[in-house]
Enzyme design. Structure first.
Site, PDB file in Angstrom:
ATOM      1  N   HIS A 159      55.008  30.659   5.789  1.00 28.84           N
ATOM      2  CA  HIS A 159      56.309  30.750   5.795  1.00 28.84           C
ATOM      3  C   HIS A 159      56.910  30.290   4.647  1.00 28.84           C
ATOM      4  CE1 HIS A 159      60.347  30.217   7.286  1.00 28.84           C
ATOM      5  NE2 HIS A 159      60.503  28.710   7.053  1.00 28.84           N
ATOM      6  N   CYS A 213      61.475  29.453  13.260  1.00 31.10           N
ATOM      7  CA  CYS A 213      61.164  30.354  12.253  1.00 31.10           C
ATOM      8  C   CYS A 213      59.930  30.880  12.648  1.00 31.10           C
ATOM      9  CB  CYS A 213      61.144  29.605  10.847  1.00 31.10           C
ATOM     10  SG  CYS A 213      62.556  29.117  10.069  1.00 31.10           S
ATOM     11  N   GLU A 270      66.125  33.323  15.624  1.00 34.73           N
ATOM     12  CA  GLU A 270      67.241  32.284  16.082  1.00 34.73           C
ATOM     13  C   GLU A 270      68.551  32.500  15.919  1.00 34.73           C
ATOM     14  OE1 GLU A 270      65.354  29.296  12.964  1.00 34.73           O
ATOM     15  OE2 GLU A 270      67.415  29.047  12.888  1.00 34.73           O
TER      16      GLU A 270
END
Lengths: 354, 139
Positions: free
Chosen positions: A244, A121, A89
């Protein structure tokens, strides 16, 4: 939901990580903006140097992946890649693909795909899914998928405590020489506005506590549960689980809620030392696990990207990873040069010079 | 904007692709199509390893236009292990750590940006060999 599985068996033939050398002790953010009243969610975070961006960091991670692939796959060369896909990103250009820069630096053939991926993400694991499909369909023998970020957080905002830098690169190829087999995957996506950055804005916005339950926890749990059910596996069948990692608390909480023990979660957990590396976060956690994993061990990898969605993968290790002449993820994490908040602000370009 | 000039030299800047002389085997960087040793035509591409050592170095405090935001930064003459002497920036290193003879390796970094709207120019820099740095930190 049925598991996604390529027609031809696919594996990871090479991987590599990258973390820049500068570290901000995050307590400094709290001191500068709250007089020390906020307890930082991580201890420190990695900060890119003035001459680093997602392209340069991707190049180094990809060179490490190529080096490992060359050690396990006789005759492998970047010329055999048919895709160089970077998920991020913080692509350096709004229009001009990062993949072309990385491909040129690796010396690939021009006969490749090189579009950039964007999904907050989980942009990196989107690239990974696509690479599995590309190789698994027979369209390509080798494809490179990268998740990398130089994350942005507005000065003083909650994101500034964790927005780090780094990521990882993976070369997908046929199973013959692979270090890791991709056993199956499932993706889960909804329109959930927990975090975004509008066109031309420098810093992302987020919906505060909304980023937790309906976003991070719901999507990771849904994808991971669906994958384990589809493959008739339970947490006990996995040696490691990688999620994550936007902070220390979330991956431990979602892991324990799914039924994993701390020992399965800890080896991938780097966020306390390098911060949240966004599109690189779950993937660099996977490299830390691959550095130590042994043949036969199974790994659950589940990313999360705001907006929102998760990709869950079931991986099985086939061979120990070669490290001669290639840095491990731990070595990158340990290479650290602490900087203060003033130096950090300069590296982030937060000073107005004229 | 010098887009065409940068584009023509992408291979050499991103990954140290030079040339090798077909007659006397001298390795040439940057590529110049003629061997500086024997003057033969030399157009065979050659991939340098990226390894070398610091031959000499200095610190730039008063930077030329386009490089102001990086100052102070270090510039070195690097003797590549294949022979040529290359001028390049050093990166990921503090001034106090650099010495003549220091083993270095090539990395691809941002060289400069053509202001906010222009292109980003990437190219080779050198940093301490990672293995040496790792061993020092573990010691």
């Amino acid at each position: 939901m049925e598991v996604m599985k390529p027609v031809r068996p696919v594996g990871i033939v090479g991987y590599g990580a990258y973390v820049p050398r500068y570290r901000l002790i995050v307590e400094e953010v709290s001191q500068v903006w709250t007089g020390g009243n906020v307890v930082p969610p991580v201890r420190e975070k990695a900060v890119p140097g003035l001459d680093e961006d997602v392209a340069t960091m991707s190049i180094e991670a990809a060179r490490n992946a190529v080096a490992r692939a060359q050690r396990v796959c006789p005759g492998f060369s970047p010329q055999q890649l048919r895709a160089v896909w970077v998920g991020s990103e913080s692509h350096p250009y709004a229009v001009k693909p990062t993949g072309t820069i990385v491909a040129e630096a690796l010396g690939t053939s021009p006969y490749i795909q090189a579009g950039d991926w964007q999904f907050a993400c989980k942009a990196g694991t989107e690239a990974l899914q696509a690479a599995i499909g590309f190789v698994g369909s027979g369209m390509a023998d080798y494809a490179l998928a990268i998740g990398m970020d130089a994350a942005q957080g507005r000065p003083g905002d909650a994101l500034e405590y964790t927005a780090g830098a780094g990521g990882a690169a993976f070369i997908l190829g046929p199973l013959d020489f692979a270090l890791v087999e991709i056993e199956g995957s499932i993706s889960y996506v909804t329109d959930t506005p927990d975090f975004w950055r509008r066109q031309y804005e420098k810093f992302p916005e987020h919906a505060g506590r909304f980023t937790g339950e309906p976003a991070y926890f719901h999507h990771i749990s849904s994808a991971a549960t669906a994958l384990m059910e589809a493959m008739k596996l339970t947490p006990a069948d996995f040696t490691y689980a990688v999620f994550h990692q936007p902070n220390v608390k979330f991956p431990l909480k979602v892991g324990e809620e799914l039924g994993f023990r701390r020992e399965q979660l800890k080896p991938a957990l780097l966020v306390n030392e390098i911060g949240n590396t966004y599109a690189g976060s779950a993937l660099i956690g996977l490299t830390a696990v691959l550095d130590v994993a042994q043949p036969g061990e199974r790994i659950l990898l589940t990313s999360f990207g705001s907006g929102a969605g998760s990709d869950a993968f079931c991986l099985q290790v086939r061979a120990p990873a070669p490290h001669d002449g290639v840095w491990t993820t731990r070595q990158y994490v340990q290479r650290r040069r602490p900087i203060n908040y003033a130096q950090y602000s300069r590296l982030k370009g937060n000073y107005k010079l004229n | 904007m010098e887009v065409a000039r940068f584009w023509r030299t992408t291979e050499q800047r991103y990954r140290l692709v030079g040339e090798v002389c077909p007659r006397c085997h001298t390795k040439i960087f940057p590529p110049r199509d003629v061997c500086p040793a024997c003057e033969a035509e030399a157009k065979t591409l050659y991939q340098f390893s990226g390894k070398g050592e610091v031959y000499s170095f200095t610190t730039i405090h008063s930077a030329p236009r386009g490089f102001e935001k990086y100052a102070p930064y270090m510039v070195a003459l690097v003797r590549l292990e294949e022979g040529p002497l290359v001028t390049a920036q050093l990166t990921d290193v503090d001034e106090s750590e650099v010495y003549i003879g220091m083993p270095v390796e090539m990395v691809t970094r941002v060289l400069r940006e053509d202001d906010k709207r222009g292109m980003i120019v990437y190219g080779y820099k050198f940093r301490p060999v990672r293995q040496a740095e790792a061993e020092r930190q573990l010691a």
